[in-house]
Design a protein around this motif. Structure first.
Motif, short mmCIF file in Angstrom:
data_model
loop_
_atom_site.label_atom_id
_atom_site.label_comp_id
_atom_site.label_asym_id
_atom_site.label_seq_id
_atom_site.Cartn_x
_atom_site.Cartn_y
_atom_site.Cartn_z
N VAL A 296 -14.01 30.34 -12.25
CA VAL A 296 -13.21 29.36 -12.90
C VAL A 296 -13.52 28.23 -12.01
CG1 VAL A 296 -11.08 28.34 -13.74
CG2 VAL A 296 -11.70 30.56 -14.41
N ARG A 297 -13.38 28.26 -10.79
CA ARG A 297 -13.43 27.27 -9.78
C ARG A 297 -14.97 26.51 -9.75
NH1 ARG A 297 -10.39 30.45 -4.97
NH2 ARG A 297 -7.99 29.89 -5.58
N LEU A 298 -15.85 27.54 -9.81
CA LEU A 298 -17.32 27.01 -10.06
C LEU A 298 -17.37 26.32 -11.28
CD1 LEU A 298 -19.14 30.24 -8.78
CD2 LEU A 298 -19.27 27.81 -7.97
N ALA A 299 -16.61 26.89 -12.43
CA ALA A 299 -16.73 26.22 -13.60
C ALA A 299 -16.31 24.61 -13.49
CB ALA A 299 -15.87 26.67 -14.75
N HIS B 62 -4.48 29.92 -20.69
CA HIS B 62 -3.68 28.78 -19.83
C HIS B 62 -4.33 28.20 -18.80
CE1 HIS B 62 -0.59 27.57 -17.18
NE2 HIS B 62 -0.02 27.27 -18.15
N ASP B 63 -5.17 28.88 -18.30
CA ASP B 63 -5.90 28.44 -16.89
C ASP B 63 -7.07 27.57 -17.37
OD1 ASP B 63 -3.88 29.76 -15.61
OD2 ASP B 63 -4.99 30.80 -14.30
N ARG C 5 -20.57 28.56 -19.84
CA ARG C 5 -21.14 29.82 -19.70
C ARG C 5 -19.96 30.59 -18.90
NH1 ARG C 5 -26.09 30.36 -16.34
NH2 ARG C 5 -26.77 29.28 -17.78
N LEU C 6 -19.73 29.96 -17.54
CA LEU C 6 -18.86 30.49 -16.73
C LEU C 6 -17.14 30.87 -17.50
CD1 LEU C 6 -20.09 28.65 -13.58
CD2 LEU C 6 -19.86 31.01 -13.74
N LEU C 7 -16.95 29.81 -18.27
CA LEU C 7 -15.70 30.03 -18.99
C LEU C 7 -15.70 30.65 -20.22
CD1 LEU C 7 -14.62 26.20 -18.66
CD2 LEU C 7 -13.74 28.09 -17.14
N ARG C 8 -16.71 31.24 -20.68
CA ARG C 8 -16.98 32.05 -22.10
C ARG C 8 -15.80 33.06 -22.06
NH1 ARG C 8 -22.02 34.48 -21.98
NH2 ARG C 8 -23.02 32.42 -22.65
N PRO C 9 -15.41 33.88 -21.43
CA PRO C 9 -14.54 34.90 -21.59
C PRO C 9 -12.96 34.40 -21.58
CG PRO C 9 -15.95 35.57 -19.62
CD PRO C 9 -16.15 34.05 -19.89
N LEU D 126 -3.09 24.54 -17.58
CA LEU D 126 -3.36 23.87 -16.29
C LEU D 126 -4.34 22.91 -16.40
CD1 LEU D 126 -2.29 25.19 -13.37
CD2 LEU D 126 -4.81 26.09 -13.31
N ASP D 127 -4.14 21.80 -15.57
CA ASP D 127 -5.26 20.84 -15.45
C ASP D 127 -6.39 21.17 -14.53
OD1 ASP D 127 -5.69 17.74 -16.17
OD2 ASP D 127 -5.97 17.98 -14.39
N PRO D 128 -7.53 20.97 -15.00
CA PRO D 128 -8.58 21.43 -14.14
C PRO D 128 -8.53 20.92 -12.66
CG PRO D 128 -9.53 20.61 -16.03
CD PRO D 128 -7.96 20.15 -16.10
N THR D 129 -7.96 19.91 -12.37
CA THR D 129 -7.73 19.30 -10.88
C THR D 129 -6.90 20.22 -10.18
OG1 THR D 129 -6.26 17.79 -11.42
CG2 THR D 129 -8.57 16.91 -11.46
N GLU D 130 -5.98 21.04 -10.77
CA GLU D 130 -4.81 21.67 -9.98
C GLU D 130 -5.68 23.01 -9.44
OE1 GLU D 130 -0.87 21.85 -11.90
OE2 GLU D 130 -1.99 21.42 -13.83
N ARG D 131 -6.83 23.32 -9.80
CA ARG D 131 -7.68 24.50 -9.05
C ARG D 131 -7.86 24.22 -7.55
NH1 ARG D 131 -7.63 29.40 -10.95
NH2 ARG D 131 -7.52 29.48 -13.44
#
Length: 646
Positions: free
Chosen positions: A92-95, A132-133, A123-127, A206-211
């Motif tokens: 997810v972080r790589l995404a 929520h994340d 592709r990384l997020l597919r599953p 979750l907002d992407p930047t929160e990662r």
């Protein structure tokens, strides 16, 4: 990554975001993308520190990752699978990084590379795309400086360039390549994911930047919800654009309307931009003759535009808004023009509903429409108004207060038409404050033409012929100066329109003066002179229009272009009729006029025989021309006999 503190990774990511937000004009002139390239380098560093993507994802053939491929086919429902464990978290972080790299490449006009990164992100997020994340990363991320979709012709919405979703970005990318259906697939997929997530999960994601934020800096539930809803609103906006390009106008209008409603609901709008978008949407409803809906959009535009300067600036506020007074006055003028179209079209629609076959008021039709008026009123409040209503509470009341001053029903008499006319004229003056002849030639002329058209349609409702004449005289007074100011070489089409309109105004005045004279037992020489002068003026402008169709050698075309066919035939017909209406005591002159009249009638008949498609454009005028071609020679022969005897 084990040798690098996580805090340092997060710091690099935040620095990359900060560089991405640097406005292009702040970069050196010779290096406009300097900050973007610096941000890209930092993102690549973060990507390297995170390590390679999970093998089972990284080794998948890219052919599976296009729209509609594999188990993430666009539009199909997804399962709620949370990214648990270090491998999933790293994916997810790589995404997130792939997403920002994709946006970065698009910002620097490297579209293929941008698409490649965005597809890797998907592709990384597919599953986990419905988790929520990750749901927010699939359809939302902050970015700046994106390339807008091409502007549509009828429905347009302006947005400050800030927030887009991942699939939104892919949708925009495909739109730029004119592969609109692919854009549609991505954007509809985002819409489906949003709806499924809200139904099955519902909590603010979750907002992407929160990662890449420490726990203490994570967003509140309220802020997460605000960002997520904002992104979905953007998705609706882009769908509206796509449906517009696909000529699915009903859908486009629906999504435009939904976008505007959501902006008000979430207090995420800028008054000037919102108002002009609502006013523009009214034009769709006007074209569909949905005047109640159009009135609501325009009333809401007035109310929201009035908030300009009263709402605190945010990071999304367009730079121009509030800083350039000219923009304020331009938008005010544009909204005024939309109101003019509303008043004019409503009046013209009423005229079409009540006129007879010669364009005069049909009293029987008028009575029928009066009987239907109560039914229209009964249907109004219960169903249609609720479907389009903007805002709630005080805002809704303010919009209703504006609406109540304007009718959406077709005017059935002069007094009702006059109310609409005065409103339209008020907005004509308002529009002309900005759209002046110096600097806005075409816009100014269009406003003046609309003003003329308002007088023309008001004259239809007027029963006093002298007052009708005065209305047409007002039209001529505002149109004739335009022909002096315009260069015919550069404004040929506009000149033709104005010449034809002036000719028609003189023509209508002449007809009215003839009707007035017919009521008198013995018309005096002043009335006769007035009729002939009006006739002469009408002939002058019709001839100017017809001469504009000639080639450089002054030869009239053998084949008239489709765009000017009907007006050219009408001009010929009216010139023929005008020569037959000239009042003269000289039999020789009258015979000459009849011969000229016959010549023009014959032109119409002959042209339609050679070009059958022209007959469909002027069916009524053609029949009358044929009749006159058969009758005039006999009349002319009687004149010759009479002249010979005297």
């Amino acid at each position: 990554m084990a040798n690098v503190p996580w805090a340092e990774v997060c710091e690099k990511f935040q620095a990359a975001l900060a560089l991405s937000r640097v406005e292009l004009h702040k970069n050196p002139e010779k290096e406009p993308y300097k900050s973007k390239y610096s941000a890209r380098a930092l993102l690549e560093e973060v990507k390297a520190l995170l390590g390679p993507a999970p093998e089972d994802e990284d080794e998948r053939p890219e052919a599976e990752d296009g729209p509609g491929a594999g188990d993430h086919a666009l539009g199909l429902p997804a399962e709620v699978v949370e990214p648990e464990g270090p491998v999933a978290q790293r994916a997810v972080r790589l995404a997130v990084i792939e997403f920002h790299l994709g946006v970065n490449h698009i910002d620097t006009e490297e579209l293929s590379a941008g698409e490649e990164h965005l597809v890797k992100c998907l592709r990384l997020l597919r599953p986990y795309r419905l988790s929520h994340d990750c749901i927010s990363l699939c359809i939302q991320a902050q970015r700046q400086g994106f390339t807008m979709l091409p502007r549509p012709q009828v429905i347009r919405l302006r947005w400050p360039p800030k927030v887009l979703g991942l699939q939104n970005n892919l949708g925009i990318l495909w739109s730029e390549r004119e592969e609109i259906e692919t854009a549609q697939a991505y954007l509809e997929s985002s819409e489906a994911l949003y709806n499924q997530y809200m139904k099955e999960v519902g909590s603010p994601p979750l907002d992407p930047t929160e990662r890449f934020l420490p726990e203490e800096e994570k967003l509140t539930e309220q802020e997460r919800s605000k960002r997520f809803e904002k992104v979905y609103t953007h998705n609706l906006y882009y769908l509206a654009q796509v449906y517009q390009h696909l000529e699915m106008f009903e859908k486009a209008a629906h999504y435009c309307h939904s976008t505007l409603k959501r902006q008000l609901e979430h207090n995420a709008y800028h008054p000037i931009e919102w108002a002009i978008n609502a006013a523009t949407l009214s034009q769709f409803y006007i074209n569909k003759l949905c005047f109640m809906e159009a009135r609501h959009c325009l009333s809401a535009a007035n109310v929201i535009f009035g908030q300009t300067g009263k709402i605190s600036a945010t990071e999304d506020t367009p730079e121009a808004e509030g800083e350039v007074p000219e923009l304020y006055h331009q938008r005010k003028g544009e909204i005024a023009r939309c109101w003019i179209k509303y008043c004019l079209t409503l009046m013209q629609n009423a005229q079409l509903s009540m006129q007879d076959n010669i364009g005069e008021l049909d009293l029987d039709k008028q009575s029928e429409l009066r009987a239907l008026r109560k039914k229209e009123l009964d249907e109004e409040e219960s169903i249609r108004k609720k479907a389009v209503q903007f805002g709630t509470g005080e805002l809704c009341d303010a919009i209703s207060a504006v609406e109540e001053k304007v009718s959406y029903l077709r005017p059935l008499d002069f007094e009702e038409a006059r109310e609409l006319f005065l409103l339209g004229q008020h907005y004509v003056f308002e529009a002309k404050e900005f759209f002046q002849i110096d600097g806005y030639v075409t816009d100014h002329i269009e406003v003046v033409q609309d003003h003329s058209a308002l007088f023309k349609v008001l004259a239809f409702f007027e029963t006093d012929m002298e007052r009708r004449c005065k209305m047409h005289k007002r039209r001529i007074a505002m149109l004739e100066p335009l022909t002096v100011d315009l260069n015919p070489q550069y404004y040929l089409l506009v000149n033709r329109q104005i010449q034809f309109e002036i000719a028609h105004a003189y023509y209508d005045m002449m007809d009215l003066k003839v009707a007035i004279a017919d009521r008198l037992r013995d018309p005096d020489s002043h009335i006769v002179k007035k009729i002939n002068n009006l006739n002469k003026s009408a002939l002058k402008y019709y001839q100017l229009f017809l001469d504009s169709l000639r080639d450089p050698n002054k030869v009239f075309p053998e084949h008239i272009g489709e765009d000017v066919l009907r007006p050219a035939m009408l001009a010929k017909f009216r010139v023929a009729r005008l020569y037959g209406k000239i009042i003269t005591a000289d039999p020789k002159k009258e015979l000459e006029n009849l011969a000229t009249s016959l010549e023009h009638y014959k032109f119409i008949v002959d042209y339609c025989e050679k070009h059958p498609e022209a007959a469909q454009e002027i069916e009524v005028e053609l029949e009358l021309s044929k009749e006159m071609v058969s009758l005039l020679p006999t009349k002319m022969e009687r004149f010759r006999t009479k002249m010979a005897l005297t």
